[in-house]
Scaffold this motif. Sequence first.
Motif, PDB file in Angstrom:
ATOM      1  N   SER A   1      10.496  -0.515 -11.835  1.00 31.75           N
ATOM      2  CA  SER A   1      10.339  -1.612 -10.868  1.00 31.75           C
ATOM      3  C   SER A   1       8.899  -1.723 -10.383  1.00 31.75           C
ATOM      4  CB  SER A   1      11.287  -1.399  -9.686  1.00 31.75           C
ATOM      5  OG  SER A   1      11.038  -0.157  -9.057  1.00 31.75           O
ATOM      6  N   SER A   2       8.221  -0.571 -10.238  1.00 29.80           N
ATOM      7  CA  SER A   2       6.822  -0.615  -9.809  1.00 29.80           C
ATOM      8  C   SER A   2       5.947  -1.265 -10.874  1.00 29.80           C
ATOM      9  CB  SER A   2       6.321   0.801  -9.516  1.00 29.80           C
ATOM     10  OG  SER A   2       7.053   1.389  -8.456  1.00 29.80           O
ATOM     11  N   LEU A   3       6.206  -0.960 -12.148  1.00 29.70           N
ATOM     12  CA  LEU A   3       5.448  -1.580 -13.233  1.00 29.70           C
ATOM     13  C   LEU A   3       5.692  -3.083 -13.290  1.00 29.70           C
ATOM     14  CD1 LEU A   3       5.885   1.062 -16.084  1.00 29.70           C
ATOM     15  CD2 LEU A   3       3.754   0.437 -14.940  1.00 29.70           C
ATOM     16  N   VAL A   4       6.941  -3.491 -13.065  1.00 27.71           N
ATOM     17  CA  VAL A   4       7.262  -4.925 -13.081  1.00 27.71           C
ATOM     18  C   VAL A   4       6.533  -5.632 -11.944  1.00 27.71           C
ATOM     19  CG1 VAL A   4       9.106  -6.614 -12.769  1.00 27.71           C
ATOM     20  CG2 VAL A   4       9.473  -4.635 -14.243  1.00 27.71           C
TER      21      VAL A   4
ATOM     22  N   LEU B   1       7.634  -2.683   3.124  1.00 27.29           N
ATOM     23  CA  LEU B   1       8.164  -3.457   2.001  1.00 27.29           C
ATOM     24  C   LEU B   1       8.246  -4.939   2.335  1.00 27.29           C
ATOM     25  CD1 LEU B   1      11.021  -1.198   0.553  1.00 27.29           C
ATOM     26  CD2 LEU B   1       8.896  -1.866  -0.566  1.00 27.29           C
ATOM     27  N   THR B   2       8.591  -5.256   3.577  1.00 28.28           N
ATOM     28  CA  THR B   2       8.675  -6.662   3.985  1.00 28.28           C
ATOM     29  C   THR B   2       7.311  -7.329   3.914  1.00 28.28           C
ATOM     30  OG1 THR B   2      10.534  -6.158   5.460  1.00 28.28           O
ATOM     31  CG2 THR B   2       9.344  -8.221   5.838  1.00 28.28           C
ATOM     32  N   ILE B   3       6.294  -6.639   4.406  1.00 27.34           N
ATOM     33  CA  ILE B   3       4.928  -7.188   4.335  1.00 27.34           C
ATOM     34  C   ILE B   3       4.514  -7.390   2.884  1.00 27.34           C
ATOM     35  CG2 ILE B   3       2.505  -6.707   4.849  1.00 27.34           C
ATOM     36  CD1 ILE B   3       3.453  -5.191   7.336  1.00 27.34           C
TER      37      ILE B   3
ATOM     38  N   THR C   1      -6.764  -4.321 -11.958  1.00 29.61           N
ATOM     39  CA  THR C   1      -5.536  -3.529 -12.044  1.00 29.61           C
ATOM     40  C   THR C   1      -5.648  -2.227 -11.265  1.00 29.61           C
ATOM     41  OG1 THR C   1      -6.366  -2.676 -14.169  1.00 29.61           O
ATOM     42  CG2 THR C   1      -4.793  -4.496 -14.249  1.00 29.61           C
ATOM     43  N   THR C   2      -6.857  -1.701 -11.102  1.00 24.99           N
ATOM     44  CA  THR C   2      -7.023  -0.496 -10.280  1.00 24.99           C
ATOM     45  C   THR C   2      -6.687  -0.792  -8.823  1.00 24.99           C
ATOM     46  OG1 THR C   2      -8.746   0.344 -11.765  1.00 24.99           O
ATOM     47  CG2 THR C   2      -8.639   1.277  -9.558  1.00 24.99           C
ATOM     48  N   ILE C   3      -7.150  -1.936  -8.332  1.00 22.77           N
ATOM     49  CA  ILE C   3      -6.822  -2.337  -6.963  1.00 22.77           C
ATOM     50  C   ILE C   3      -5.325  -2.583  -6.817  1.00 22.77           C
ATOM     51  CG2 ILE C   3      -7.176  -4.120  -5.215  1.00 22.77           C
ATOM     52  CD1 ILE C   3      -9.989  -4.507  -6.326  1.00 22.77           C
ATOM     53  N   ILE C   4      -4.737  -3.250  -7.812  1.00 22.18           N
ATOM     54  CA  ILE C   4      -3.296  -3.531  -7.763  1.00 22.18           C
ATOM     55  C   ILE C   4      -2.497  -2.239  -7.797  1.00 22.18           C
ATOM     56  CG2 ILE C   4      -1.395  -4.537  -9.104  1.00 22.18           C
ATOM     57  CD1 ILE C   4      -3.235  -6.843  -9.795  1.00 22.18           C
ATOM     58  N   ASP C   5      -2.960  -1.242  -8.555  1.00 18.47           N
ATOM     59  CA  ASP C   5      -2.285   0.061  -8.608  1.00 18.47           C
ATOM     60  C   ASP C   5      -2.195   0.678  -7.217  1.00 18.47           C
ATOM     61  OD1 ASP C   5      -1.279   2.546  -9.455  1.00 18.47           O
ATOM     62  OD2 ASP C   5      -3.302   3.336  -9.685  1.00 18.47           O
ATOM     63  N   ILE C   6      -3.305   0.654  -6.478  1.00 15.45           N
ATOM     64  CA  ILE C   6      -3.302   1.230  -5.127  1.00 15.45           C
ATOM     65  C   ILE C   6      -2.347   0.460  -4.214  1.00 15.45           C
ATOM     66  CG2 ILE C   6      -4.741   1.635  -3.092  1.00 15.45           C
ATOM     67  CD1 ILE C   6      -7.084   2.126  -4.960  1.00 15.45           C
ATOM     68  N   VAL C   7      -2.393  -0.876  -4.300  1.00 12.82           N
ATOM     69  CA  VAL C   7      -1.521  -1.690  -3.449  1.00 12.82           C
ATOM     70  C   VAL C   7      -0.057  -1.406  -3.738  1.00 12.82           C
ATOM     71  CG1 VAL C   7      -0.811  -4.058  -2.942  1.00 12.82           C
ATOM     72  CG2 VAL C   7      -3.234  -3.514  -3.169  1.00 12.82           C
ATOM     73  N   VAL C   8       0.321  -1.330  -5.016  1.00 12.91           N
ATOM     74  CA  VAL C   8       1.726  -1.127  -5.379  1.00 12.91           C
ATOM     75  C   VAL C   8       2.202   0.261  -4.964  1.00 12.91           C
ATOM     76  CG1 VAL C   8       3.326  -0.940  -7.317  1.00 12.91           C
ATOM     77  CG2 VAL C   8       1.683  -2.805  -7.252  1.00 12.91           C
ATOM     78  N   VAL C   9       1.394   1.286  -5.214  1.00 10.88           N
ATOM     79  CA  VAL C   9       1.802   2.649  -4.870  1.00 10.88           C
ATOM     80  C   VAL C   9       1.962   2.807  -3.359  1.00 10.88           C
ATOM     81  CG1 VAL C   9       1.078   5.061  -4.882  1.00 10.88           C
ATOM     82  CG2 VAL C   9       0.819   3.686  -6.933  1.00 10.88           C
ATOM     83  N   PHE C  10       1.023   2.251  -2.600  1.00  2.00           N
ATOM     84  CA  PHE C  10       1.048   2.427  -1.148  1.00  2.00           C
ATOM     85  C   PHE C  10       2.075   1.523  -0.472  1.00  2.00           C
ATOM     86  CE2 PHE C  10      -2.643   4.867  -1.854  1.00  2.00           C
ATOM     87  CZ  PHE C  10      -2.964   5.550  -0.701  1.00  2.00           C
ATOM     88  N   MET C  11       2.296   0.321  -0.985  1.00  2.00           N
ATOM     89  CA  MET C  11       3.140  -0.651  -0.281  1.00  2.00           C
ATOM     90  C   MET C  11       4.504  -0.856  -0.930  1.00  2.00           C
ATOM     91  SD  MET C  11       0.386  -3.575   0.873  1.00  2.00           S
ATOM     92  CE  MET C  11       1.562  -4.225   2.069  1.00  2.00           C
TER      93      MET C  11
END
Length: 590
Positions: free
Chosen positions: A416-419, A14-16, A523-533
């Motif tokens: 919060s993930s959507l935001v 989360l910090t990263i 947005t597909t790339i952002i979806d992966i980043v948000v879910v994983f990180m």
Amino acid sequence: MAINPHNRGPLRTLTIFVLLIVGLYGLLGAVSTWGTAQRTPKLGLDLQGGTQLILTPKVDGNKPINPGQVVKAVDIIRARVDGSGVAEAEVTTQGNNIVVSLPGKVDAATTQSLQKSSQLQMRAVLIAAPAVSAPVPTPTGPTPLKPTTPATSKPVATGGATTAPKSGFPPALVAAPTVPAPTAAPTTAAPTTAAPTTAAPTTGAKPKDASDLAWVTPELEKQLAALNCADKKQVAAITGATAKPMVTCSADRKTKYILGPAEVLGSEISNATSGQQQNQSGSTGQWEVRLDFDSAGRTAFCNVTTRITPLTPPRNQFGIVLDNQVISDPRSLASLCAGTASITGSFTAESSKVLADQLKFGALPMSFDLATQEDISPTLGGDQLRLGLLAGAIGMLLVVAYSLAQYRALGFVTVSSLVIAAALTYVAVTIFGWSIGFRMTMAGVTGLIVSIGIVADSFILYFERVRDEIRDGRALRAAVETGWARARRTILISDAVNFLAAIVLYVLAASNVKGFAFTLMLTTIIDIVVVFMFTHPLLSILANTKFFGEGHKWSGLDPKRLGARNVTYSGRGRVTIAAQRAAATEGNQS
């Protein structure tokens, strides 16, 4: 307060992730404060409007216009526009005219770059003389004249085949007069002195190569004498067939030349880029256009530098001709066979990029005059943009309402993930508008709206996997990790399919649909980043809290509500073995 050892990994992730978001917004703030970026996404023609240019072909006399050349010009102009960082432009034909519609305001440099043919040639210099009313030297009399290079002048063309000296410039090419680029202001000319003696050609002899003085005829001498480089009409009328010598001026109008036939053509350039010239100490601060030749160009460039190196000035120079004017005339001191070269002069960052784009995407089959230039209003306008954003907001609210109803407190993780995903999308679209000229069109807005469901689907898939593990009797912390191991494969496969579909759509679709495909990929790339990180680390931390870990009925992870009847929940995510055995015994007796 001590940190739960189970939270150290998720907290680090989360910090990263937070540092990543802060860095992106910091970059946006820096380039908008000290650079040319704006803090909002750029809009396309349909939402903002722009400028419409109508270009008319220039032809000599009553020559007919070749429709095939017009079609080829459309492709080249479209590539130039896209290469200059202007996205979502429209290039069409209107009879024999070409209509270019560009979003926003268009500067003079862009307009000129669309009109110019930008045909580059490299020709051997036969005679160089000051562009003044004075007797013109002939090959049979005193030696030809050329401007003297000041002691501090620098090379205007370099090749990659030799080793750079301490000054940072290759010794293979040394400048003759430094000639500014076509867009630059002229510099002060140096005094003119006589060059070393050159042998006279044999009268009527057939030229042996492109540097042979037998190319110089009395007719060319008369043209050179009559040429007034200060007369714009005369300069505009200069033409030169590639297989024949030509008489022309330097871009700064201070020197005129007789040049041999063209030996290296712009069509033999495989790539052209712009940037600051580098030496052993770093950047010199001088802008240059770097050229990479194809195999034919590499051979031709090697041949010309090899042949002219032992000749006396000015015949050891070759003129770099752009649109029939010499923009540089470097002197060759060695053979250059590496297939690279550079053009320097009084370039700026903008003018060097314009020239590089013109050379990279090819020469127009003809030049064009600007017939009209007018502002055009948006085809859709702000009302449609507001309706599109309203539709996106409604979709977001419906997803939030469903998440809270279905997952209770766990739904706030979805919210919060959507935001976070929306914040990342905003800064990414804005930065891409500054860096690659991406503009948001209605098709792009549609892609963002569709992506809300795609992003929410990843969160729902993960949560349902975790709840399935709880139904199977796993403790919450174990359910979070086991559910994640099962869900992430499905999430990656689903996003990979979406990304592949977006790539195919971007490559094959018309220009007005590319915005949709681009935002879908983003947005597909952002979806992966948000879910994983963000989503997974956050849920891992929440699993170690009392509210979620003990399965509060409002947490969305209550084992009883989920139907986990075969286990007894002991709090803090623990299931007692005794309780499991008792439940099993009770089931057998019944």
